[in-house]
Write an enzyme that holds these catalytic residues in place. Sequence first.
Site, PDB file in Angstrom:
ATOM      1  CD  GLU B  71      -1.751  -2.374   1.617  1.00 42.54           C
ATOM      2  OE1 GLU B  71      -0.543  -2.622   1.870  1.00 42.54           O
ATOM      3  OE2 GLU B  71      -2.665  -3.187   1.778  1.00 42.54           O
ATOM      4  CG  PHE B 133      -9.527  -9.487  11.956  1.00 42.97           C
ATOM      5  CD1 PHE B 133      -8.258  -9.936  12.316  1.00 42.97           C
ATOM      6  CD2 PHE B 133      -9.889  -9.503  10.613  1.00 42.97           C
ATOM      7  CE1 PHE B 133      -7.371 -10.390  11.353  1.00 42.97           C
ATOM      8  CE2 PHE B 133      -8.999  -9.966   9.643  1.00 42.97           C
ATOM      9  CZ  PHE B 133      -7.738 -10.411  10.014  1.00 42.97           C
ATOM     10  CD  GLN B 134      -7.227  -7.245   8.244  1.00 41.31           C
ATOM     11  OE1 GLN B 134      -8.139  -6.930   7.497  1.00 41.31           O
ATOM     12  NE2 GLN B 134      -6.107  -7.825   7.826  1.00 41.31           N
ATOM     13  CE  LYS B 183     -17.170  -5.849   4.743  1.00 36.92           C
ATOM     14  NZ  LYS B 183     -16.575  -7.167   5.019  1.00 36.92           N
ATOM     15  CG  MET B 496      22.965  11.160   1.766  1.00 35.96           C
ATOM     16  SD  MET B 496      24.194  12.246   1.004  1.00 35.96           S
ATOM     17  CE  MET B 496      23.242  12.980  -0.305  1.00 35.96           C
TER      18      MET B 496
END
Lengths: 179, 597
Positions: B71, B133-134, B183, B496
């Site tokens: 993502e 959950f999540q 949801k 760097m």
Amino acid sequence: MKYTLVAWMRDKPGVLNRVSGMLRRRNFNIDSLQVSHSETPGISRMTFVVDGDERVADQVIKQMRKLVDVTRVENITDKPAVLRELALIRVRTTPETRAEILQFADIYRAQIVDVALDSLVVQVVGSEDKVDSAIQLLENFGIIEMVRTGRVALLRGSAGRRNGRRSTAVWRARANGNP
Amino acid sequence: MSTAPSNPGDLPRPADEPREMTGAQMVWEAMLHEGVKVVFGHPGGAILPTYDALAPHEAAGRIHHVLVRHEQCAAHMADGYARATGQVGVCMATSGPGATNLVTGLATAQMDSVPMVAITGQVPTNLLGTDAFQESDVVGVTQPVTKHNYLVTDVEELPYVLKEAFYIARTGRPGVVLIDICKDVQNATGIFRYDFSVDLPGYEPWPEYSPEALQAAADLINRAERPLILAGHGVQLAGVSDRLVELVEKAEIPVVTTLLGVGDIPETHPLCLGMGGMHGEAYANRAIQSCDVLIALGMRFDDRITGRLDRFARQAKIIHFELDKAEVGKNVVPDVAVVGDLAQTLPALLPLIQERRHPVWIQEINEWRQDTQQTDILNFEVDELIPPYVIRQLWHAVKERGQDPIIVTDVGQHQMWESQYFIHERPGQLLTSGGLGTMGYAVPAAMGAQMAYRDRLVWAICGDGGFQMTLQELATLQQEKLQVKIGIINNGFLGMVRQWQQLFYSKRYVGTPVLSPDFVKLAEAYGIPALQVTRPEEVVPALRQAHETDGPFLIDFQVKEEVNVYPMVAPGAAVDELIRRPRPAIVQGYSGVQPSW
Ligand SMILES: Cc1ncc(C[n+]2csc(CCOP(=O)(O)OP(=O)(O)O)c2C)c(N)n1
């Protein structure tokens, strides 16, 4: 120096979190912060006290204004205003000290809002200095517990009347159009 | 930005009357209204209803979904798309880990004022706050890295939130807006409408400039003997590069740019001194320190450009042209501030500016420039493969193609070499993560830019470290049949950081040697043609082959290891206290004599 700022914001869930999060993230030093309803439904009013120099105060105001939910911010530090704090102080009492405490309360125009055999709850309202000095005095008798609000402020006289909401009609057409 | 982005399917005109539909359908309906054609995302349970509602739009070719492999890259792709087109980029993720994976990409875009809307699924409202959950507090997590964000718990609010989000993302100083949608709200039915105007009483995206301030600025400029413009990203966001050139030529004012301001003015222009700051050229930084009036245009005095603040441009009166009021006085207190949109203030300024010439000042700068050019690394014979040479050859090769390229750089030494040795002639030619400095940005952002302009030449230039942070997107690149060209400046180190260890930590290379796979074989595993280059004479043919190959191409430039980026202003030093490029007498033939390149 301490600056007293007043901010109005849309009363959305989490708005206090947005403000306090921004203040923390940008490392501003906030002495007190007080939120409540305002006279307009849906708009909350926040009074907060910032410790810093003029540049810091300027930045706090600008960063506050950048928050989408904040509708207005005003610096009232140099304006005539009523500034108030409130403290509730439970003081230990004995038969010998009780009268003296009541006398002091009177001088501070404080109220006794709860009485027990061995304690009193004193309610002090006033400027920060006044509340400070009342607390200092009462400490001599033994403070059992205490709660104190932050500063709330209202401008005096006609300065306090809010000028009309800034017109949003000047928003540029390009902003509202679809790309 | 000249040609329209390629558009899979024609944009239909969505009906304007309020209609009943599900929250999930509203998301796409709003996107059609906003002209969104591509969404970068990754599905999961909490966003599934919204994915399902995309089906008819995808089938009709109205909106295309790009499936990323992580993502973070959805946000970087939306970012690259937005930077390349100037339109709002859109990314999408599921709740919990999907949303938290987005965060780096959101922060990257927000820091660089990139317009973006991110949509995340959230657990159903009845489970909010239960550690379901999540579940993660996405609004809380993303608050500090977004311009604004929303949690939507009521489907009736959704159309208003969607319209507000796009409006906030693209107006004023652009930024990232995230919408977290429960949801059950995606499944619920409500009335969709889009026929209202956004009402945000406290939001002032386009402050009106003060004519007095503008006049004060003009007076200062007209009186200046040693004026200098410091031009930032704002010039490109406002699309006023042409106006800038007019101003520069009318009053003969040299220009230094920030990293994101690269391309504000063609770097071939005699009055362009290139980038200033930490890795800016000595003459650019000396100009900053010697000017008597500094005109800052759409930039925010980042520490990478100012160096030590109390020694920054001390002889100068500072004029700050800026859209975001909060940037005025944040780092540098200007003598004159012109708050407003550069698209208005710059055209209004021009007639107030007198035609001027500053021969003494320009002569002085040119002498400093000459001095640098004599020690310039490119004046040496190249007998080993060094990065500046690769970059300069890339510029030649691109030039030879006669195309307007988009170069997307990652973060590190190669990023600085690109800004120094590629000659940018147009705004928008360089896309890079300036504010956040996010390694792993280049490949996904280049893909986002290429999604917008499928026929343009897009190069991602990465280090071997940063490339390995997001290389999984090579699969996405192939799935989308994008023709991004990838150049890896492979020096075997997190270069760097190694440079800092060499200069400031007695060369203790802790955690910086980096082992890489065989990048050519890796590319082949993804079906991407690739070449390894180890010698200077192989560079040009390899670049030509990349350009002549249809589709993507990867080149692994195995460059000399311990080469440093110079000049360099050490952190905390003033911008004129820089470490210069070593003189030829000290370093012969890049033999590794200290200090090395
Ligand atoms: C995500 C992230 N982690 C760490 C850093 C710190 N950092 C800045 S440059 C750099 C080295 C990059 O190495 P490489 O990608 O090989 O490029 P090079 O400098 O060698 O060109 C690192 C680790 C960063 N900018 N971003």
